[in-house]
Scaffold this motif. Structure first.
Motif: not given
Length: 363
Positions: A194-199
């Motif tokens: 699971i890869i999560t990008f947050e910005a």
């Protein structure tokens, strides 16, 4: 008598017309008249006003103010500008009441999100805003206001001159995790990455993507990315979540390669590198035996039986041809031909032997 009465009515109508045109309230019966008389205003400005890089969010604010009040909803006509993404992410305005020069003003502030895609000079011409306000005499007036145009410059810092892509935001992070321990994997085991990008201050569609690793002996099944956008008190948050399922098909040592992502910190005006570290693991077990294609044994048996039947039929026909009359021989041969054709049609599969031409023989 009738003449005096008609003269009085004419004077009354003339006086009513004069009062209508001289009344300060009725001169404000259109938006243009209210603007000209100083009872309605529209303004526009952007933040930040300088040091903007491609991909960075620009807040374009439209401020509408009136000395009366708004009597219906406001609608903004979003313009299309080349190399600019303009979005209305909030459905409600920030409302306020202010006193200016002793006059009370009712104010709506609408914010549009603007994302430049390239460096250069940009101009957003007048934006049409449809409003309805009280005209001051108890009636309503509605129409379109047009905001002043805004211009701004987008520059490319030296640190980004050689970069292909980056995320421009005040906050950005990348998280990787797995749904199980990868230390005791065996052939046939499955696990999820699971890869999560947050910005902040970006939209989820603008966040980086992650492509599944293609390694022989390790089957990868990526799910469609999950995109989430949220706005809380003007704070924009975005998340892109990518889930990949892997199945270990062969024993051996594997490494999921690391990935690097550039982050332009719009607060510090500095470039940072965020990385996903490489992940190594070992799959225990032996190479699985090659699968027999479904129906393979049945196909071989069908061919063998068909060959025996053809050989027997050939011998029987040789004997029958020499002992039967010509008419009976022709009838028998026609019957055998029809039976052979029916048998050939019967043994054809209902579907093609390969539903995915070009795929693996193991599918």
């Amino acid at each position: 008598m009738m003449h005096k009465e008609a003269t009085g009515q004419a004077l009354f109508h003339a006086l009513a017309i004069i009062i209508f045109f001289l009344s300060p309230h009725t001169t404000a019966n259109t938006l243009k008249a209210m603007e000209d008389s100083g009872h309605l205003r529209i303004n526009s400005y952007i933040e930040p006003a300088r040091t903007i890089v491609p991909g960075q969010r620009i807040a374009l604010t439209l401020e509408i103010a009136t000395t009366t009040w708004f009597t219906a909803g406001t609608k903004i006509v979003i313009p299309e500008v080349h190399n600019l993404i303009i979005l209305q992410t909030e459905q409600f305005a920030a409302n306020a009441t202010e006193t200016r020069d002793g006059q009370t003003w009712v104010i709506q502030r609408w914010t549009l999100d603007v994302y430049p895609q390239h460096a250069g000079n940009f101009s957003i011409e007048s934006i049409a805003v449809q409003v309805q306000v009280n005209s001051g005499d108890g009636s309503n007036t509605k129409g379109s206001l047009f905001s002043p145009p805004v211009t701004f410059l987008v520059t490319l810092p030296e640190a980004l001159s050689e970069a292909d892509s980056w995320t421009a935001a005040p906050a950005f992070r990348v998280i990787q995790r797995f749904d199980r321990d990868l230390k005791k994997l065996a052939v046939g085991d499955a696990f999820q990455q699971i890869i999560t990008f947050e910005a902040a201050d970006v939209r989820a569609m603008m966040l980086p993507n992650y492509v599944a690793e293609l390694l022989p002996g390790l089957a990868a099944y990526p799910a469609p990315p999950e995109l989430d956008n949220s706005v809380n008190r003007g704070q924009i948050r975005a998340e892109r979540r990518i889930q990949i399922s892997y199945i270990a098909e062969q024993p051996g040592a594997y490494v999921l390669a690391g990935r690097d992502y550039l982050w332009w910190d719009t607060t510090r005006q500095a470039l940072s590198l965020l990385s996903i570290p490489p992940t190594g693991f070992t799959v225990a077990g032996t190479n699985p035996a090659r699968k027999t294609r479904p129906g393979g044994t049945l196909t071989v048996m069908s061919i063998a039986i068909g060959a025996l039947v053809l050989a027997f039929t050939f011998l029987a026909l040789r004997l029958a041809k020499s002992s039967l009359p010509a008419s009976a021989w022709r009838a028998l041969r026609a019957a055998i031909t029809r039976a052979t054709q029916q048998w050939s049609e019967w043994r054809k599969p209902a579907l093609g032997t390969r539903l995915n031409p070009g795929g693996s023989d193991e599918d």
